[in-house]
Design a protein around this motif. Structure first.
Motif, PDB file in Angstrom:
ATOM      1  N   LEU A 125      31.796  31.688  45.934  1.00 24.12           N
ATOM      2  CA  LEU A 125      33.119  31.226  45.512  1.00 24.12           C
ATOM      3  C   LEU A 125      33.537  31.827  44.168  1.00 24.12           C
ATOM      4  CD1 LEU A 125      32.989  27.445  46.518  1.00 24.12           C
ATOM      5  CD2 LEU A 125      34.138  29.316  47.714  1.00 24.12           C
ATOM      6  N   HIS A 126      32.580  32.220  43.350  1.00 28.82           N
ATOM      7  CA  HIS A 126      32.898  32.813  42.045  1.00 28.82           C
ATOM      8  C   HIS A 126      32.931  34.342  42.081  1.00 28.82           C
ATOM      9  CE1 HIS A 126      31.926  28.744  40.557  1.00 28.82           C
ATOM     10  NE2 HIS A 126      32.662  29.066  39.514  1.00 28.82           N
ATOM     11  N   THR A 127      32.139  34.938  42.976  1.00 27.65           N
ATOM     12  CA  THR A 127      32.044  36.407  42.994  1.00 27.65           C
ATOM     13  C   THR A 127      32.875  37.054  44.089  1.00 27.65           C
ATOM     14  OG1 THR A 127      30.128  36.479  44.483  1.00 27.65           O
ATOM     15  CG2 THR A 127      29.683  36.238  42.111  1.00 27.65           C
ATOM     16  N   GLY A 128      33.194  36.305  45.155  1.00 23.28           N
ATOM     17  CA  GLY A 128      33.972  36.868  46.252  1.00 23.28           C
ATOM     18  C   GLY A 128      33.190  37.798  47.156  1.00 23.28           C
ATOM     19  N   THR A 129      31.879  37.941  46.930  1.00 16.95           N
ATOM     20  CA  THR A 129      31.041  38.818  47.750  1.00 16.95           C
ATOM     21  C   THR A 129      30.215  37.975  48.711  1.00 16.95           C
ATOM     22  OG1 THR A 129      30.861  40.395  45.925  1.00 16.95           O
ATOM     23  CG2 THR A 129      29.284  40.612  47.723  1.00 16.95           C
ATOM     24  N   PRO A 130      30.416  38.122  50.022  1.00 12.92           N
ATOM     25  CA  PRO A 130      29.604  37.353  50.976  1.00 12.92           C
ATOM     26  C   PRO A 130      28.118  37.642  50.808  1.00 12.92           C
ATOM     27  CG  PRO A 130      31.524  38.287  52.054  1.00 12.92           C
ATOM     28  CD  PRO A 130      31.464  38.897  50.688  1.00 12.92           C
ATOM     29  N   LEU A 131      27.299  36.627  51.042  1.00  5.43           N
ATOM     30  CA  LEU A 131      25.854  36.751  50.884  1.00  5.43           C
ATOM     31  C   LEU A 131      25.276  37.424  52.128  1.00  5.43           C
ATOM     32  CD1 LEU A 131      25.517  33.237  49.341  1.00  5.43           C
ATOM     33  CD2 LEU A 131      25.005  35.383  48.175  1.00  5.43           C
ATOM     34  N   HIS A 132      24.896  38.674  51.958  1.00  9.32           N
ATOM     35  CA  HIS A 132      24.485  39.525  53.074  1.00  9.32           C
ATOM     36  C   HIS A 132      23.585  40.619  52.512  1.00  9.32           C
ATOM     37  CE1 HIS A 132      25.026  42.745  56.123  1.00  9.32           C
ATOM     38  NE2 HIS A 132      25.146  41.754  56.963  1.00  9.32           N
ATOM     39  N   ARG A 282      33.858  33.907  55.031  1.00  9.73           N
ATOM     40  CA  ARG A 282      34.035  34.943  56.059  1.00  9.73           C
ATOM     41  C   ARG A 282      34.582  36.246  55.503  1.00  9.73           C
ATOM     42  NH1 ARG A 282      37.873  31.429  59.752  1.00  9.73           N
ATOM     43  NH2 ARG A 282      38.600  30.989  57.624  1.00  9.73           N
ATOM     44  N   ILE A 283      35.255  36.201  54.355  1.00  9.49           N
ATOM     45  CA  ILE A 283      35.940  37.394  53.850  1.00  9.49           C
ATOM     46  C   ILE A 283      35.463  37.726  52.434  1.00  9.49           C
ATOM     47  CG2 ILE A 283      37.980  36.951  55.266  1.00  9.49           C
ATOM     48  CD1 ILE A 283      39.373  35.968  52.684  1.00  9.49           C
ATOM     49  N   PHE A 284      35.705  38.970  52.033  1.00 10.23           N
ATOM     50  CA  PHE A 284      35.417  39.368  50.658  1.00 10.23           C
ATOM     51  C   PHE A 284      36.699  39.336  49.831  1.00 10.23           C
ATOM     52  CE2 PHE A 284      35.860  43.579  52.920  1.00 10.23           C
ATOM     53  CZ  PHE A 284      37.050  43.981  52.344  1.00 10.23           C
ATOM     54  N   SER A 285      36.519  39.313  48.509  1.00  5.75           N
ATOM     55  CA  SER A 285      37.642  39.385  47.574  1.00  5.75           C
ATOM     56  C   SER A 285      37.214  40.304  46.440  1.00  5.75           C
ATOM     57  CB  SER A 285      37.992  37.991  47.037  1.00  5.75           C
ATOM     58  OG  SER A 285      39.141  38.037  46.201  1.00  5.75           O
ATOM     59  N   TYR A 286      37.715  41.553  46.455  1.00  9.31           N
ATOM     60  CA  TYR A 286      37.303  42.564  45.489  1.00  9.31           C
ATOM     61  C   TYR A 286      38.465  42.931  44.569  1.00  9.31           C
ATOM     62  CZ  TYR A 286      33.347  43.233  48.732  1.00  9.31           C
ATOM     63  OH  TYR A 286      32.258  43.046  49.528  1.00  9.31           O
ATOM     64  N   ILE A 287      38.141  43.545  43.450  1.00  7.58           N
ATOM     65  CA  ILE A 287      39.134  43.904  42.442  1.00  7.58           C
ATOM     66  C   ILE A 287      39.572  45.356  42.642  1.00  7.58           C
ATOM     67  CG2 ILE A 287      39.544  44.204  39.966  1.00  7.58           C
ATOM     68  CD1 ILE A 287      37.426  42.021  39.486  1.00  7.58           C
ATOM     69  N   LEU A 288      40.886  45.584  42.676  1.00  7.68           N
ATOM     70  CA  LEU A 288      41.426  46.945  42.634  1.00  7.68           C
ATOM     71  C   LEU A 288      41.720  47.319  41.184  1.00  7.68           C
ATOM     72  CD1 LEU A 288      42.633  49.576  43.679  1.00  7.68           C
ATOM     73  CD2 LEU A 288      44.727  48.312  44.256  1.00  7.68           C
ATOM     74  N   THR A 289      42.526  46.506  40.527  1.00  8.22           N
ATOM     75  CA  THR A 289      42.783  46.611  39.097  1.00  8.22           C
ATOM     76  C   THR A 289      42.671  45.189  38.548  1.00  8.22           C
ATOM     77  OG1 THR A 289      45.175  46.256  39.288  1.00  8.22           O
ATOM     78  CG2 THR A 289      44.384  48.538  39.491  1.00  8.22           C
ATOM     79  N   LEU A 295      41.503  41.784  49.626  1.00  2.00           N
ATOM     80  CA  LEU A 295      40.764  40.805  50.412  1.00  2.00           C
ATOM     81  C   LEU A 295      40.622  41.304  51.839  1.00  2.00           C
ATOM     82  CD1 LEU A 295      42.147  39.244  47.989  1.00  2.00           C
ATOM     83  CD2 LEU A 295      42.106  37.240  49.452  1.00  2.00           C
ATOM     84  N   GLY A 296      39.513  40.970  52.460  1.00  2.00           N
ATOM     85  CA  GLY A 296      39.348  41.382  53.848  1.00  2.00           C
ATOM     86  C   GLY A 296      37.927  41.231  54.321  1.00  2.00           C
ATOM     87  N   GLY A 297      37.590  42.049  55.283  1.00  2.89           N
ATOM     88  CA  GLY A 297      36.250  42.013  55.838  1.00  2.89           C
ATOM     89  C   GLY A 297      35.884  43.362  56.411  1.00  2.89           C
ATOM     90  N   ALA A 298      34.602  43.686  56.320  1.00  7.25           N
ATOM     91  CA  ALA A 298      34.093  44.951  56.863  1.00  7.25           C
ATOM     92  C   ALA A 298      33.183  44.663  58.047  1.00  7.25           C
ATOM     93  CB  ALA A 298      33.328  45.715  55.783  1.00  7.25           C
ATOM     94  N   VAL A 299      33.220  45.536  59.031  1.00 10.64           N
ATOM     95  CA  VAL A 299      32.350  45.411  60.198  1.00 10.64           C
ATOM     96  C   VAL A 299      31.410  46.619  60.241  1.00 10.64           C
ATOM     97  CG1 VAL A 299      34.055  44.089  61.504  1.00 10.64           C
ATOM     98  CG2 VAL A 299      33.975  46.577  61.767  1.00 10.64           C
ATOM     99  N   ASN A 300      30.199  46.398  60.698  1.00  5.87           N
ATOM    100  CA  ASN A 300      29.232  47.491  60.807  1.00  5.87           C
ATOM    101  C   ASN A 300      29.554  48.435  61.952  1.00  5.87           C
ATOM    102  OD1 ASN A 300      27.753  46.439  58.713  1.00  5.87           O
ATOM    103  ND2 ASN A 300      26.087  45.655  59.972  1.00  5.87           N
ATOM    104  N   ASN A 301      30.242  47.921  62.965  1.00  7.17           N
ATOM    105  CA  ASN A 301      30.298  48.605  64.253  1.00  7.17           C
ATOM    106  C   ASN A 301      31.675  49.187  64.528  1.00  7.17           C
ATOM    107  OD1 ASN A 301      27.520  47.722  65.434  1.00  7.17           O
ATOM    108  ND2 ASN A 301      28.417  45.890  64.535  1.00  7.17           N
ATOM    109  N   GLY A 302      31.870  50.422  64.042  1.00  5.65           N
ATOM    110  CA  GLY A 302      33.109  51.148  64.279  1.00  5.65           C
ATOM    111  C   GLY A 302      32.846  52.344  65.165  1.00  5.65           C
ATOM    112  N   GLY A 303      33.192  53.522  64.653  1.00  3.40           N
ATOM    113  CA  GLY A 303      33.035  54.734  65.436  1.00  3.40           C
ATOM    114  C   GLY A 303      31.602  55.058  65.799  1.00  3.40           C
ATOM    115  N   ILE A 304      30.639  54.519  65.049  1.00  2.00           N
ATOM    116  CA  ILE A 304      29.241  54.784  65.363  1.00  2.00           C
ATOM    117  C   ILE A 304      28.860  54.228  66.731  1.00  2.00           C
ATOM    118  CG2 ILE A 304      28.283  52.687  64.299  1.00  2.00           C
ATOM    119  CD1 ILE A 304      26.022  54.512  63.201  1.00  2.00           C
TER     120      ILE A 304
END
Length: 515
Positions: A125-132, A282-289, A295-304
Motif C-alpha cells: 500500500l505504501h510502495t505500489g509494487t505487488p509482492l512477487h 492486483r495492480i502496480f503504481s509507478y512514478i513517471l515524474t 498504474l497498471g499490470g504486467a503479464v508474463n505471457n505475451g508474444g513468448i
C-alpha cells in the motif's frame, strides 16, 4: 543551422536500443545490440551486467557516429530501462552477482511469505509494487537467507541502469521511476520506505540516492566519453522506467487512455496525477515524474507464448519460411483468421510462465479447455491468441475498478504488426485501438523527457504534439458479444483450477509450489 537531435536509449531484457530523434519526434537513426539471458537453474534469470554496459556503449557509439555524419547537433541522451533488476555490489564498486532480472523466480518462497503477511500488505500500500519474485525486495530477502556471506559483503544493492551510470559517472543514483518498482520506495513520500528496508534487512545507505527522472549528469568518465565519441560534458538525463516512458511515448496521458504493450511479455497501463494502490494488490503504481504516475499490470505471457506454439507446432512451416525468407507469422495470422472469434468454444488459460498481474502467482500454469473432436490446429492457435488478450483484459478489469473505464487504447510492441491481433484487442475491450507513428514508444518517451529536461520542449504536456495516430481499429459488436461470453467462462478457470494446477505440478516432479 544544424538541426537539434536527442538520443533515447532503452535498456531492455534481451537488448539495448539507441534511437536518435529530431526535435519533431521523428526517428532518424537507431541501432540495437542483443545479449543473452543466463539461466543456470530453471528458476534463475540473469544478465551479465558488463555485457549490458558494453551494449550501451556500442549502441550509443554507432548512433552518435550516424548523427555526426548527418551533421545534426546532439543535445543530449536520456535513458529508459527495464524494471526490477538487482545487482549486489562490493565496497570497491565491483559486482558480486550477475544482474538478477524481473523474470527470475528464485524468491517465490520469500514473496509468498510476504504477500500473506500484514506487513507485506502494508508495504504494498505504501510502495505500489505487488509482492512477487520479480521485484528486488523479495530478491534481497532471498540473498539474505540463501547467500548470507554474499549478502554481508554487499555494499550497495542496485539495478542495471544504476550500474551503467556508476560506470559512466562513478556515483550511485536511482530515478524515482525505477525506485518505485523495487518494493522499497514509498511512492507517496518519494523516499526509501523504512518498513520495507527493515524486512529486507538493509539500510538506505546500501541503496542508491533517489533523484527525479530529470536528474542530469554532465561530467562523464573521459575514457567512456572517448569510447562513445562525445564530449564528457554532454548532458546525460537519468530518465525513467520503460513501462512509464511507453505511456509518455504513446501520448496516453488523459483519463481513460490506456497503453497495451505485447512483446515478449505484456502490460496495460494508464496515467494518473496521483499514486493509487489497490486493496486487492492486483495492480502496480509507478512514478513517471514526481507529479505523474503510471498504474497498471504486467503479464508474463505475451508474444513468448505464440513463439512457443510456433516452435512446437509449426516446426516444418517455420523452417520452410526461413528458407524462402518469408514471415512465418503471416502464415500464423492467416490460419488464426480462418477460425471465428471464440475459437468455436476452445479456451486457453495463458499462464505458460506463471503469471504476474492480476493473480500474482509465479507457479500458475497454462491449459486448453473445451477441446472437441472438431478442433484443428488453427483453433488452438486462435484460442491461444485470444487467451493472451483475455489475460490482459483481466488486468484491465482490475484497473477499471480502481481508476475508472478504459475509453481508448494505444497499442505498441511486436503484436501491433498483426492486424488480426490488434482487432482482437479492440473487440475484447470494446474500445477503439490506436497505432501511433512510432513502434519504439519507450525510447521515444525517454527522448521526450530528455527534450523537456534540456529545454528543447517547454512543457512535458507538449509531447503529444509530436505523436500522431496513423491507424485506428474499431470494435466489431458481434465479435465483442462472442468474446463477452467466452471471457465469462475464462475468468472462472483459474480460481476453479488452481488447486488442480498445484497437484499436476506435484505429479510432474516439480514439487508443490509455494505461491
Amino acid at each position: 543551422m544544424e538541426q537539434q537531435v536527442i538520443i533515447g536509449i532503452d535498456i531492455g531484457t534481451t537488448s539495448t536500443k539507441a534511437v536518435a530523434f529530431d526535435s519533431g519526434g521523428k526517428a532518424l537513426f537507431q541501432f540495437a545490440v542483443e545479449y543473452p539471458i543466463i539461466s543456470t537453474r530453471p528458476e534463475f534469470a540473469e544478465q551479465d551486467p558488463e555485457l549490458v554496459f558494453t551494449a550501451v556503449l556500442s549502441t550509443l557509439k554507432t548512433v552518435v557516429e550516424l548523427v555526426r555524419k548527418g551533421e545534426y547537433q546532439l543535445q543530449g541522451v536520456c535513458f529508459s530501462s527495464a524494471m526490477h533488476s538487482l545487482i549486489a555490489m562490493d565496497e570497491n564498486g565491483r559486482p558480486l552477482t550477475n544482474c538478477i532480472i524481473w523474470a527470475d523466480a528464485r524468491s517465490v518462497k520469500q514473496a509468498s511469505s510476504l504477500k500473506s503477511s500484514v506487513i507485506g500488505h502494508d508495504i504494498y500500500l505504501h510502495t505500489g509494487t505487488p509482492l512477487h519474485p520479480m521485484s528486488p525486495l523479495p530478491k534481497i530477502c532471498w540473498l539474505r537467507e540463501m547467500e548470507p556471506d554474499l549478502f554481508n559483503r554487499t555494499s550497495k544493492f542496485i539495478g542495471i541502469k544504476e550500474y551503467v551510470f556508476y560506470r559512466l559517472y562513478g556515483v550511485y543514483r536511482i530515478d524515482y521511476s525505477i525506485a518505485s518498482a523495487t518494493g522499497l520506495f514509498n511512492i507517496f513520500t518519494q523516499k526509501w520506505h523504512t518498513d520495507a528496508l527493515e524486512v529486507a534487512g538493509i539500510t538506505s545507505e546500501q541503496l542508491p540516492e533517489p533523484v527525479p527522472p530529470s536528474f542530469t549528469f554532465r561530467y562523464m568518465d573521459p575514457d567512456c566519453a572517448s569510447e562513445i565519441g562525445v564530449s564528457a560534458s554532454l548532458p546525460f538525463v537519468l530518465g525513467a522506467s520503460d513501462g512509464c516512458l511507453a505511456n509518455l511515448g504513446s501520448d496516453a496521458v488523459l483519463p481513460g487512455d490506456a497503453v497495451v504493450t505485447i512483446g515478449t511479455s505484456g502490460a496495460i497501463r494508464v496515467t494518473a496525477d496521483k499514486p493509487v494502490t489497490d486493496l486487492g494488490e492486483r495492480i502496480f503504481s509507478y512514478i513517471l515524474t514526481p507529479d505523474k504516475f503510471v498504474l497498471g499490470g504486467a503479464v508474463n505471457n505475451g508474444g513468448i507464448v505464440l513463439q512457443w506454439f510456433r516452435d512446437n507446432f509449426y516446426g516444418s512451416e517455420t523452417e520452410a519460411a526461413r528458407k524462402k525468407d518469408e514471415d512465418i507469422f503471416s502464415l500464423l495470422n492467416a490460419e488464426a483468421a480462418s477460425i471465428p472469434p471464440g475459437a468455436d468454444g476452445l479456451l486457453f488459460m495463458p499462464y505458460l510462465l506463471g503469471e504476474r498481474s492480476p493473480i500474482w502467482n509465479a507457479s500458475a500454469r497454462a491449459c486448453f479447455f473445451g477441446i472437441h473432436f472438431t478442433h484443428t490446429r488453427g483453433h488452438f492457435l486462435r484460442a491461444l491468441m485470444e487467451g493472451i488478450i483475455f489475460g490482459l483484459y483481466s488486468v484491465g478489469n482490475a484497473l477499471e475498478q480502481t481508476m475508472g473505464p478504459v475509453k481508448a487504447i494505444y497499442a505498441n510492441g511486436g503484436f501491433s504488426r498483426s492486424d488480426l491481433w490488434v482487432q482482437m484487442l479492440s473487440d475484447v475491450f470494446n474500445v477503439k485501438v490506436h497505432l501511433t507513428n512510432t513502434t519504439e514508444a519507450s525510447a521515444l518517451g525517454a527522448a521526450l523527457l530528455g527534450m523537456h529536461t534540456l529545454g528543447m520542449m517547454e512543457k512535458l504536456e507538449d509531447a503529444g504534439k509530436l505523436i500522431t495516430v496513423q491507424r485506428t481499429f474499431t470494435p466489431d459488436p458481434s465479435a465483442h458479444e462472442k468474446y463477452r461470453k467466452s471471457y465469462a467462462l475464462f475468468e472462472k478457470l483459474y480460481p476453479n483450477l488452481r488447486e488442480n494446477l498445484d497437484d499436476i505440478q506435484h505429479l510432474s516432479g516439480s514439487g508443490k509450489p509455494e505461491a
